[in-house]
Design an enzyme around this catalytic site. Structure first.
Site, mmCIF file in Angstrom:
data_model
loop_
_atom_site.group_PDB
_atom_site.id
_atom_site.type_symbol
_atom_site.label_atom_id
_atom_site.label_comp_id
_atom_site.label_asym_id
_atom_site.label_seq_id
_atom_site.Cartn_x
_atom_site.Cartn_y
_atom_site.Cartn_z
ATOM 1 N N SER A 193 23.646 6.711 -3.275
ATOM 2 C CA SER A 193 24.151 7.571 -2.207
ATOM 3 C C SER A 193 25.183 6.885 -1.319
ATOM 4 O O SER A 193 25.887 7.539 -0.556
ATOM 5 C CB SER A 193 22.992 8.083 -1.344
ATOM 6 O OG SER A 193 22.357 7.009 -0.669
ATOM 7 N N ARG A 194 25.305 5.556 -1.415
ATOM 8 C CA ARG A 194 26.229 4.846 -0.526
ATOM 9 C C ARG A 194 26.579 3.486 -1.127
ATOM 10 O O ARG A 194 25.998 3.053 -2.124
ATOM 11 C CB ARG A 194 25.615 4.657 0.861
ATOM 12 C CG ARG A 194 24.338 3.854 0.874
ATOM 13 C CD ARG A 194 23.645 3.893 2.230
ATOM 14 N NE ARG A 194 22.398 3.127 2.239
ATOM 15 C CZ ARG A 194 22.303 1.864 2.637
ATOM 16 N NH1 ARG A 194 23.386 1.212 3.057
ATOM 17 N NH2 ARG A 194 21.147 1.236 2.628
ATOM 18 N N ALA A 241 15.018 -14.907 -1.981
ATOM 19 C CA ALA A 241 13.896 -15.011 -2.911
ATOM 20 C C ALA A 241 13.831 -13.795 -3.821
ATOM 21 O O ALA A 241 13.603 -13.916 -5.036
ATOM 22 C CB ALA A 241 12.586 -15.157 -2.129
ATOM 23 N N SER A 242 14.033 -12.614 -3.256
ATOM 24 C CA SER A 242 13.980 -11.394 -4.073
ATOM 25 C C SER A 242 15.111 -11.352 -5.083
ATOM 26 O O SER A 242 14.925 -10.963 -6.235
ATOM 27 C CB SER A 242 14.029 -10.152 -3.176
ATOM 28 O OG SER A 242 15.298 -9.967 -2.571
ATOM 29 N N LYS A 243 16.302 -11.779 -4.674
ATOM 30 C CA LYS A 243 17.456 -11.722 -5.572
ATOM 31 C C LYS A 243 17.421 -12.826 -6.620
ATOM 32 O O LYS A 243 17.916 -12.646 -7.740
ATOM 33 C CB LYS A 243 18.751 -11.788 -4.760
ATOM 34 C CG LYS A 243 18.969 -10.567 -3.856
ATOM 35 C CD LYS A 243 19.073 -9.288 -4.669
ATOM 36 C CE LYS A 243 19.464 -8.093 -3.824
ATOM 37 N NZ LYS A 243 19.681 -6.863 -4.607
ATOM 38 N N TYR A 299 15.344 -12.283 1.377
ATOM 39 C CA TYR A 299 16.341 -11.616 0.540
ATOM 40 C C TYR A 299 16.739 -12.503 -0.637
ATOM 41 O O TYR A 299 16.814 -12.049 -1.792
ATOM 42 C CB TYR A 299 17.558 -11.277 1.400
ATOM 43 C CG TYR A 299 18.632 -10.483 0.710
ATOM 44 C CD1 TYR A 299 18.472 -9.117 0.471
ATOM 45 C CD2 TYR A 299 19.827 -11.084 0.317
ATOM 46 C CE1 TYR A 299 19.473 -8.377 -0.148
ATOM 47 C CE2 TYR A 299 20.830 -10.354 -0.294
ATOM 48 C CZ TYR A 299 20.651 -9.009 -0.528
ATOM 49 O OH TYR A 299 21.648 -8.280 -1.145
ATOM 50 N N ASN A 303 20.440 -1.043 -8.598
ATOM 51 C CA ASN A 303 21.313 -1.413 -7.492
ATOM 52 C C ASN A 303 20.629 -1.309 -6.128
ATOM 53 O O ASN A 303 20.990 -2.032 -5.208
ATOM 54 C CB ASN A 303 22.562 -0.515 -7.520
ATOM 55 C CG ASN A 303 23.354 -0.580 -6.236
ATOM 56 O OD1 ASN A 303 24.059 -1.545 -5.970
ATOM 57 N ND2 ASN A 303 23.228 0.465 -5.414
#
Length: 241
Positions: A11-12, A155-157, A153, A87
């Site tokens: 959506s963005r 760590a998640s990526k 962030y 994404n």
């Protein structure tokens, strides 16, 4: 029959740019959003104005049961996806000593658990279809090199990178490629409030990237020309690393 591509977070930002870039290429686009239905509908309208086809789906990628149900229902009604672009993601930045548990959990559950929640329902149908496929997950420069104030962030990526490299091995013989893109500083609403004058000094090209520069790479990785590219992390960052 057109190939169907699911784009989460369409959506963005980067997800929207991907949808608009792919619109004229003949894919049937499945545009995911979590809460901003009007923005998703606007993206779909623009896709159609560019000659594309598509539909929208709503679910929270951090909610495993909801995500599985919506995706299963969509696949049962419309057929298997050829491409999946993971994404969607969030950030909740803070120096680690003052980062509370909620900020850690929310980012990890959304960004990393969300990867599992989206891919697990769709991979077996892709395998069973025996038509190959493309999986592209959005990591980040933070997941490659780390960044102050983004321990959760990053760590998640970084976790996404490990998952992509492992899943690519499992799916290679099925002709399903699995790659990650690691954007640097891209001009979206997520970076709108950053101190860009200071940040640009760290970028050798001295500018932010544009969402279209990520979208064009996604389009290439989806194409037949990229059929021998898998298990890769491709950085788009203006030379930062």
């Amino acid at each position: 029959m057109n190939k169907t591509v699911l784009i989460t977070g369409a959506s963005r930002g980067i997800g929207r740019a991907i949808a608009l870039y792919l619109a004229p290429m003949g894919y049937d686009l499945v545009l995911h959003y979590n809460s901003n239905k009007s923005s998703a509908e606007k993206t779909l309208d623009e896709v159609k104005s560019l000659g594309g086809n598509g539909r929208i789906l709503s679910f929270d990628i951090s909610n495993r049961e909801q995500t599985e149900k919506v995706l299963n229902d969509d696949i049962n009604e419309h057929g298997v996806y050829y491409g999946v672009i993971c994404n969607a993601g969030i950030n909740a930045d803070n120096p680690f000593p003052v980062m509370d548990g909620d900020a850690w959990d929310k980012v990890l559950h959304t960004n990393l658990d969300g990867l599992y929640n989206v891919l697990h329902p769709v991979v077996m149908p892709m395998i069973s279809a025996r038509k190959g496929g493309r999986i592209i997950a959005m990591s980040s420069i933070s997941g490659v090199m780390g960044n102050r104030g983004q321990v959760n962030y990053a760590a998640s990526k970084a976790g996404i990178i490990g998952a992509v490299k492992s899943l690519a091995i499992e799916l290679a013989k099925r002709n399903i490629t699995v790659n990650a893109i690691a954007p640097g500083v891209i001009e979206t609403d997520m970076t709108a409030e950053l101190p860009m004058e200071e940040i640009q000094k760290m970028i050798p090209m001295r500018r932010m990237g544009q969402p279209k520069e990520i979208a064009s790479l996604v389009a290439y990785l989806l194409s037949d020309d990229a059929s021998y590219i898998t298990r890769q992390v491709i950085s788009v960052n203006g030379g930062m690393i």
